[in-house]
Motif scaffolding. Structure first.
Motif, PDB file in Angstrom:
ATOM      1  N   ARG A 190      -1.428  -2.668   3.795  1.00 59.15           N
ATOM      2  CA  ARG A 190      -2.535  -1.912   4.372  1.00 59.15           C
ATOM      3  C   ARG A 190      -2.749  -2.258   5.840  1.00 59.15           C
ATOM      4  O   ARG A 190      -3.247  -1.444   6.619  1.00 59.15           O
ATOM      5  CB  ARG A 190      -3.813  -2.173   3.577  1.00 59.15           C
ATOM      6  CG  ARG A 190      -4.911  -1.160   3.811  1.00 59.15           C
ATOM      7  CD  ARG A 190      -6.006  -1.293   2.781  1.00 59.15           C
ATOM      8  NE  ARG A 190      -6.967  -0.210   2.878  1.00 59.15           N
ATOM      9  CZ  ARG A 190      -7.967  -0.019   2.037  1.00 59.15           C
ATOM     10  NH1 ARG A 190      -8.129  -0.833   1.014  1.00 59.15           N
ATOM     11  NH2 ARG A 190      -8.801   0.993   2.186  1.00 59.15           N
ATOM     12  N   GLN A 198      -0.651   5.031  -0.661  1.00 58.17           N
ATOM     13  CA  GLN A 198      -2.008   5.154  -1.172  1.00 58.17           C
ATOM     14  C   GLN A 198      -2.947   5.514  -0.031  1.00 58.17           C
ATOM     15  O   GLN A 198      -2.639   5.295   1.139  1.00 58.17           O
ATOM     16  CB  GLN A 198      -2.440   3.838  -1.823  1.00 58.17           C
ATOM     17  CG  GLN A 198      -1.621   3.455  -3.045  1.00 58.17           C
ATOM     18  CD  GLN A 198      -2.114   2.176  -3.696  1.00 58.17           C
ATOM     19  OE1 GLN A 198      -1.967   1.996  -4.876  1.00 58.17           O
ATOM     20  NE2 GLN A 198      -2.687   1.273  -2.927  1.00 58.17           N
ATOM     21  N   SER A 217      -4.953  -2.348  -2.689  1.00 54.94           N
ATOM     22  CA  SER A 217      -3.532  -2.689  -2.635  1.00 54.94           C
ATOM     23  C   SER A 217      -3.004  -2.968  -4.042  1.00 54.94           C
ATOM     24  O   SER A 217      -3.718  -3.490  -4.894  1.00 54.94           O
ATOM     25  CB  SER A 217      -3.308  -3.901  -1.736  1.00 54.94           C
ATOM     26  OG  SER A 217      -3.684  -3.626  -0.397  1.00 54.94           O
ATOM     27  N   TYR A 225       0.815  -1.222   0.000  1.00 61.96           N
ATOM     28  CA  TYR A 225       0.000   0.000   0.000  1.00 61.96           C
ATOM     29  C   TYR A 225       0.847   1.270   0.000  1.00 61.96           C
ATOM     30  O   TYR A 225       0.358   2.351  -0.322  1.00 61.96           O
ATOM     31  CB  TYR A 225      -0.919  -0.007   1.225  1.00 61.96           C
ATOM     32  CG  TYR A 225      -2.257   0.657   0.989  1.00 61.96           C
ATOM     33  CD1 TYR A 225      -3.199   0.087   0.137  1.00 61.96           C
ATOM     34  CD2 TYR A 225      -2.588   1.860   1.624  1.00 61.96           C
ATOM     35  CE1 TYR A 225      -4.428   0.678  -0.082  1.00 61.96           C
ATOM     36  CE2 TYR A 225      -3.814   2.472   1.407  1.00 61.96           C
ATOM     37  CZ  TYR A 225      -4.739   1.875   0.557  1.00 61.96           C
ATOM     38  OH  TYR A 225      -5.957   2.477   0.340  1.00 61.96           O
TER      39      TYR A 225
END
Length: 213
Positions: free
Chosen positions: A148, A109, A115, A51
Motif C-alpha cells: 500500500r 485492491q 492489506s 495490496y
C-alpha cells in the motif's frame, strides 16, 4: 558514510523481506484424463502484507486449450482468487493469449480494503485437454506484488508444473467452493462456546471419605 550504510542496510532488509513466502502452481491431480477439462491454481504461502499484484504465466497452447471464465468480457480470462479482497478489487488486466499461451493478470485492491497477507489462492485457470494430449507444462514467469505504501516485491520463478494425460486417468473432480473466513471463524467460536458450556455443566466429582470401622 553513515548515510550510505543506512541506505544499504534498508535495501538489504527490503530484499530479505521480499523473499518471505512463495508463489507456486498447484493442481489436485497432475494426471488428467484426455479429452476432459481440468484446473490449475496459483497459490501463495506466507506472503507479507501486499495490496496488488502483477502476474505473467505461460502454457503450451499447442497441447492444451485455455477455457475462458468470463464470456461476457472481451477476450479469454482466468478466474480471480480469494487472496485479495474480492469486494474491493480493481482489475487492470485479465487476458489470456490463446495463440502464444501467455496469461497476464494485474489487479489491485482499493480503499477501504486492508492489506492481504499469509496464504491463499491468487487465481484459478481452466484448460481442456484434447484426445491427443500426452504431457504439458505451465509456469509463472513474472510475479510482482506491491504494498500500500508503494514498495514492490519480486518473487523468482518456481519450477514449472508438469501435467500428464492418458485415457485411463480419472477426470479431475471439480474444485470445492470453500467457506468464507468469517464463516470458519463463527464455527470455531460456536465450538468453543459449546465446549465451555459442557465443562461448566459437568457435575462435581463425588468426594470419598473414609469412615472408621
Amino acid at each position: 558514510m553513515n548515510y550510505i550504510v543506512c541506505i544499504a542496510t534498508l535495501l538489504f532488509s527490503l530484499s530479505a523481506f521480499a523473499e518471505q513466502g512463495r508463489i507456486y502452481l498447484s493442481t489436485s491431480d497432475p494426471q488428467i484424463k484426455t479429452g476432459s477439462e481440468f484446473y490449475v491454481d496459483v497459490m501463495v504461502e506466507n506472503l507479507p502484507e501486499v495490496y496488488g499484484m502483477q502476474l505473467t504465466l505461460t502454457y503450451d497452447a499447442k497441447s492444451i486449450t485455455f477455457v475462458d471464465q468470463n464470456t461476457k468480457a472481451k477476450g479469454a480470462q482466468l478466474e480471480q482468487g480469494n487472496f485479495l479482497d474480492e469486494k474491493h478489487l480493481y482489475t487492470l488486466r485479465n487476458q489470456a493469449d490463446t495463440q502464444t499461451g501467455q496469461i497476464q493478470y494485474i489487479a489491485s485492491q482499493v480503499a477501504p480494503a486492508k492489506s492481504a497477507a499469509g496464504n491463499g489462492r491468487i487465481a484459478r485457470l481452466y484448460f481442456s485437454a484434447p484426445d491427443t494430449a500426452s504431457r504439458t507444462e505451465l509456469a509463472i514467469t513474472l510475479a510482482e506484488f506491491g504494498t500500500r505504501s508503494g514498495e514492490k516485491y519480486t518473487y523468482t520463478s518456481q519450477a514449472p508444473l508438469s501435467i500428464s494425460f492418458a485415457n485411463n486417468y480419472q477426470i479431475q473432480s471439480k474444485p470445492g467452493a470453500g467457506l468464507p473466513l468469517w464463516v470458519l471463524g463463527l464455527v470455531t467460536a460456536l465450538l468453543l462456546i459449546i465446549l465451555c458450556l459442557c465443562f461448566l455443566r459437568r457435575p462435581p466429582a463425588a468426594k470419598h471419605t473414609d469412615q472408621p470401622a
